[in-house]
Design a protein around this motif. Structure first.
Motif, PDB file in Angstrom:
ATOM      1  N   THR A 291       0.852  -1.187   0.000  1.00  0.00           N
ATOM      2  CA  THR A 291       0.000   0.000   0.000  1.00  0.00           C
ATOM      3  C   THR A 291       0.885   1.233   0.000  1.00  0.00           C
ATOM      4  O   THR A 291       1.999   1.201   0.531  1.00  0.00           O
ATOM      5  CB  THR A 291      -0.917   0.043   1.233  1.00  0.00           C
ATOM      6  OG1 THR A 291      -0.154  -0.338   2.365  1.00  0.00           O
ATOM      7  CG2 THR A 291      -2.073  -0.909   1.076  1.00  0.00           C
ATOM      8  N   PRO A 292       0.416   2.330  -0.597  1.00  0.00           N
ATOM      9  CA  PRO A 292       1.251   3.520  -0.665  1.00  0.00           C
ATOM     10  C   PRO A 292       1.572   4.018   0.737  1.00  0.00           C
ATOM     11  O   PRO A 292       0.717   3.992   1.615  1.00  0.00           O
ATOM     12  CB  PRO A 292       0.362   4.538  -1.387  1.00  0.00           C
ATOM     13  CG  PRO A 292      -0.679   3.749  -2.069  1.00  0.00           C
ATOM     14  CD  PRO A 292      -0.876   2.509  -1.274  1.00  0.00           C
ATOM     15  N   PRO A 293       2.835   4.453   0.966  1.00  0.00           N
ATOM     16  CA  PRO A 293       3.219   4.963   2.278  1.00  0.00           C
ATOM     17  C   PRO A 293       2.510   6.282   2.561  1.00  0.00           C
ATOM     18  O   PRO A 293       2.056   6.948   1.631  1.00  0.00           O
ATOM     19  CB  PRO A 293       4.729   5.164   2.135  1.00  0.00           C
ATOM     20  CG  PRO A 293       4.954   5.363   0.682  1.00  0.00           C
ATOM     21  CD  PRO A 293       3.929   4.542  -0.014  1.00  0.00           C
ATOM     22  N   PRO A 294       2.390   6.648   3.849  1.00  0.00           N
ATOM     23  CA  PRO A 294       1.684   7.884   4.190  1.00  0.00           C
ATOM     24  C   PRO A 294       2.298   9.122   3.545  1.00  0.00           C
ATOM     25  O   PRO A 294       1.583  10.061   3.222  1.00  0.00           O
ATOM     26  CB  PRO A 294       1.784   7.948   5.710  1.00  0.00           C
ATOM     27  CG  PRO A 294       2.768   6.921   6.103  1.00  0.00           C
ATOM     28  CD  PRO A 294       2.776   5.905   5.042  1.00  0.00           C
ATOM     29  N   ILE A 295       3.615   9.130   3.391  1.00  0.00           N
ATOM     30  CA  ILE A 295       4.257  10.298   2.792  1.00  0.00           C
ATOM     31  C   ILE A 295       5.106   9.840   1.619  1.00  0.00           C
ATOM     32  O   ILE A 295       5.791   8.819   1.697  1.00  0.00           O
ATOM     33  CB  ILE A 295       5.121  11.047   3.818  1.00  0.00           C
ATOM     34  CG1 ILE A 295       4.246  11.517   4.975  1.00  0.00           C
ATOM     35  CG2 ILE A 295       5.829  12.227   3.182  1.00  0.00           C
ATOM     36  CD1 ILE A 295       5.009  12.002   6.159  1.00  0.00           C
ATOM     37  N   GLU A 296       5.056  10.592   0.565  1.00  0.00           N
ATOM     38  CA  GLU A 296       5.770  10.215  -0.639  1.00  0.00           C
ATOM     39  C   GLU A 296       7.266  10.068  -0.359  1.00  0.00           C
ATOM     40  O   GLU A 296       7.845  10.829   0.403  1.00  0.00           O
ATOM     41  CB  GLU A 296       5.539  11.286  -1.713  1.00  0.00           C
ATOM     42  CG  GLU A 296       6.096  10.900  -3.037  1.00  0.00           C
ATOM     43  CD  GLU A 296       5.039  11.034  -4.132  1.00  0.00           C
ATOM     44  OE1 GLU A 296       4.136  11.871  -3.974  1.00  0.00           O
ATOM     45  OE2 GLU A 296       5.147  10.302  -5.117  1.00  0.00           O
ATOM     46  N   GLY A 297       7.878   9.072  -0.983  1.00  0.00           N
ATOM     47  CA  GLY A 297       9.323   8.904  -0.839  1.00  0.00           C
ATOM     48  C   GLY A 297       9.722   7.960   0.275  1.00  0.00           C
ATOM     49  O   GLY A 297      10.890   7.686   0.470  1.00  0.00           O
ATOM     50  N   MET A 298       8.739   7.465   1.041  1.00  0.00           N
ATOM     51  CA  MET A 298       9.090   6.513   2.086  1.00  0.00           C
ATOM     52  C   MET A 298       9.161   5.111   1.490  1.00  0.00           C
ATOM     53  O   MET A 298       8.308   4.722   0.713  1.00  0.00           O
ATOM     54  CB  MET A 298       8.037   6.534   3.206  1.00  0.00           C
ATOM     55  CG  MET A 298       8.129   7.762   4.079  1.00  0.00           C
ATOM     56  SD  MET A 298       6.656   8.021   5.083  1.00  0.00           S
ATOM     57  CE  MET A 298       6.667   6.598   6.130  1.00  0.00           C
ATOM     58  N   THR A 299      10.246   4.391   1.848  1.00  0.00           N
ATOM     59  CA  THR A 299      10.362   3.003   1.414  1.00  0.00           C
ATOM     60  C   THR A 299      10.683   2.164   2.634  1.00  0.00           C
ATOM     61  O   THR A 299      10.893   2.707   3.716  1.00  0.00           O
ATOM     62  CB  THR A 299      11.510   2.832   0.406  1.00  0.00           C
ATOM     63  OG1 THR A 299      12.726   3.238   1.063  1.00  0.00           O
ATOM     64  CG2 THR A 299      11.301   3.663  -0.831  1.00  0.00           C
TER      65      THR A 299
END
Lengths: 329, 271
Positions: A291-299
């Motif tokens: 699922t997409p992380p809460p904030i862009e750029g988090m891996t």
């Protein structure tokens, strides 16, 4: 070494005799049946609607989410999340795999995913929060520190105890979840396939590295990741417990931080530097799910690094303060 | 002291094993994320059900699949049912046998050319293949282009009968492809195409649009006739003088009453 083992034994038994773990098990025994019942109702409902045709059900989820995308009132981040979900579900449908086979393993997997941000930390805090502060409020810390044992060894024994108990809590949660939900959903499902390796890139989901694992392996990896984030919560709670004298204050501080994290994760997508807070990074298992992380750029790597840095910093603070601090009153 | 030593042995061993499992799981997750190896081969799933065709009266139950735009979705209906759920209910009562909705595949704002693309998706294939009856509305957005810009259509927007007429030639081939593709996915189902209506009949400038709508419906009728097992259910006559009564507040989609009337018509055509 023998000395350290004795300390460990002492600490472990102390926690056990305080019956904290019994309370945790009791909470689980009450809460899990509630969720199982709710899930059973949902399953019944969808069985009536879709006539046990999981493909229809899956397609209906896809259609519903696609429709929600066309609404203009929905914020952009939610759309991103839904778009990723639609692509994932479509991937399952295209490969003719049911992502939600009704069985105890699927239930456990879903339960753990939902428990990682609040429920598991709460249970960890039940043990971690008063590990040091309770010794202080009851005065037993003086007895402990007057023994011919180095202070860092004492704290280290406490940390090791905590590690053992965190592991025990997660395994117990998983086991109880499986055993209780199996009564309703059946104990099968270990070898059902699950897709992992979805990579969310902006609005799109990259499926090049997607591969299937069995649900059993998935559960193992998932609880391993949950364990790591629970450990970081435990270590930070230990630090708070060293710094704050009262158990209640230490518990409330940690709880407030954890809750703030879940709220932030839901609304902080425009505040980019929030991703450096540990409490926004706790949902490690969502990377596995894709699922997409809460904030862009988090891996996964990013979150692990952030959690790791916070954990190490908390350890340094705990050990420095604990070995230097004066014990008054 | 004795009991406590036993407790420690059990507790220590159990928790240590737990720790080992957790570390293994954690390491495995990292390995799987960063160095994925080939996954396990996927098991063969049971095949999706396919409609059998044949006489409806011989069947114990009927399956309905609906697809198309916001009209099939039921937008504007305060009860949320739309015409699809009503048709299923009515038909079940009139035929005195269970009628199931396989899926409502409708998507708000869908155009015929987009539906053509969607018909290649596996979910559409499964749902359409299983149905005895296929309900659809499509084309309204191709001609009116409303759902895309939120639509405060009460003012008429940039609509004109001329514009509608201009858009028709590019939309026609898509409708034709939709009919062909649906038929290919399901050789036996009855296809019901719900005709368009002129939601702006009350605006003098848009009254001639009814002519374009009639042309479109006629084209759909030709396609249905060519198909052989399809039919067009007209709706334009319901609305023309009853717009206030049957349209919802967005002045484009039907309200609950309007959907109810549409479903009545469809059931008449089916049974």
């Amino acid at each position: 070494m023998a000395n350290l083992l004795a300390l460990l034994q002492n600490e472990t038994l102390k926690v056990w005799k305080k019956k904290r773990f019994a309370v945790i098990v009791l909470i689980l025994l009450i809460l899990i049946p509630v969720f199982v019942y709710a899930q059973m109702k949902i399953a019944q409902n969808s069985r009536e609607k879709f006539n046990t045709d999981w493909r229809s059900e899956l397609q209906s989820r896809i259609t519903d989410n696609t429709n929600a995308l066309s609404s203009e009132r929905i914020p952009e981040e939610w759309k991103k999340w839904r778009r990723a979900l639609v692509q994932q579900l479509q991937y399952y449908l295209d490969h003719d795999i049911n992502p939600q086979t009704p069985n105890a393993v699927t239930f456990t997997r879903t339960f753990l995913d939902n428990a990682v941000s609040l429920f598991i930390p709460l249970m960890v805090l039940a043990i971690a929060s008063d590990l040091v502060s309770s010794e202080r409020s009851t005065g037993t810390i003086k007895m402990l520190l007057t023994r011919p044992v180095r202070r860092w060894r004492i704290l280290f024994a406490k940390l090791a105890t905590l590690t053992l108990y965190v592991s025990l809590i997660i395994i117990t949660t998983t086991l109880l979840c499986y055993l209780i939900s199996g009564l309703v959903f059946g104990y099968s499902g270990w070898s059902e396939p699950v897709f992992v390796g979805f990579q969310v890139k902006g609005a799109d989901v990259d499926t090049t590295s997607v591969h299937a694992v069995t649900q059993g392996i998935y559960l193992l990896m998932q609880s391993g990741l949950i364990w790591f984030s629970a450990m970081v919560v435990a270590i930070i709670a230990l630090m708070v417990s060293v710094l704050v004298r009262s158990t209640a204050a230490s518990f409330v501080t940690m709880m407030a931080t954890i809750i703030a994290g879940t709220i932030l994760a839901n609304m902080a997508s425009s505040w980019h530097s929030a991703k450096y807070l540990f409490n926004v990074n706790l949902e490690l298992s969502s990377y596995l799910r894709g699922t997409p992380p809460p904030i862009e750029g988090m891996t996964l790597g990013f979150s692990l690094a952030i959690l790791g840095i916070w954990g190490v910093a908390a350890l340094i603070v705990s050990f420095t303060v604990f070995t230097k601090q004066d014990i008054l009153n | 002291m004795k009991s406590s030593s036993w407790l420690w042995r059990i507790l220590g061993l159990t928790t240590f094993i737990c720790l080992l499992i957790m570390v293994t799981g954690f390491a495995w997750a990292l390995k799987d994320t960063w160095f994925p190896k080939d996954g396990l081969s996927l098991p063969e799933a049971s095949k999706p059900e396919v409609a059998t065709g044949g006489n409806w009266s011989d069947k114990a139950e009927l399956y309905v699949t609906s697809l198309g735009d916001s009209l099939t979705k039921g937008t504007g209906d305060s009860t949320g049912e739309g015409y699809v759920a009503r048709v299923v209910d009515r038909l079940s009562k009139e035929m005195d046998k269970p009628v199931y909705l396989v899926n409502n595949l409708a998507i708000n704002g869908l155009r015929a050319d987009l539906l053509v693309k969607r018909l290649d998706e596996s979910g559409y294939k499964n749902s359409i293949g299983k149905a005895d009856i296929i309900l659809m509305t499509i084309g309204g957005n191709d001609l009116f282009r409303i759902a895309q810009n939120g639509g405060s259509m009460a003012e008429g927007g940039d609509l004109s009968p001329k514009l509608l007429l201009e858009r028709m030639p590019e939309a026609k081939p898509s409708l034709e492809t939709v009919f062909h593709k649906v038929r290919k996915l399901n050789p036996t189902a009855r296809i019901i195409y719900v005709g368009l209506y002129n939601a702006f009949y009350d605006l003098p400038a848009m009254r001639p649009a009814s002519e374009v709508v009639a042309k479109w419906n006629e084209f759909a009728h030709d396609l249905a006739e060519a198909d052989g097992n399809a039919t067009v259910v007209p709706t334009y006559d319901l609305f023309e003088f009853n717009l206030k009564q049957y349209l919802s507040s967005d002045h484009f989609h039907p309200n609950a009453l309007g959907y109810d009337r549409i479903s009545e018509r469809i059931v008449q055509a089916l049974h």
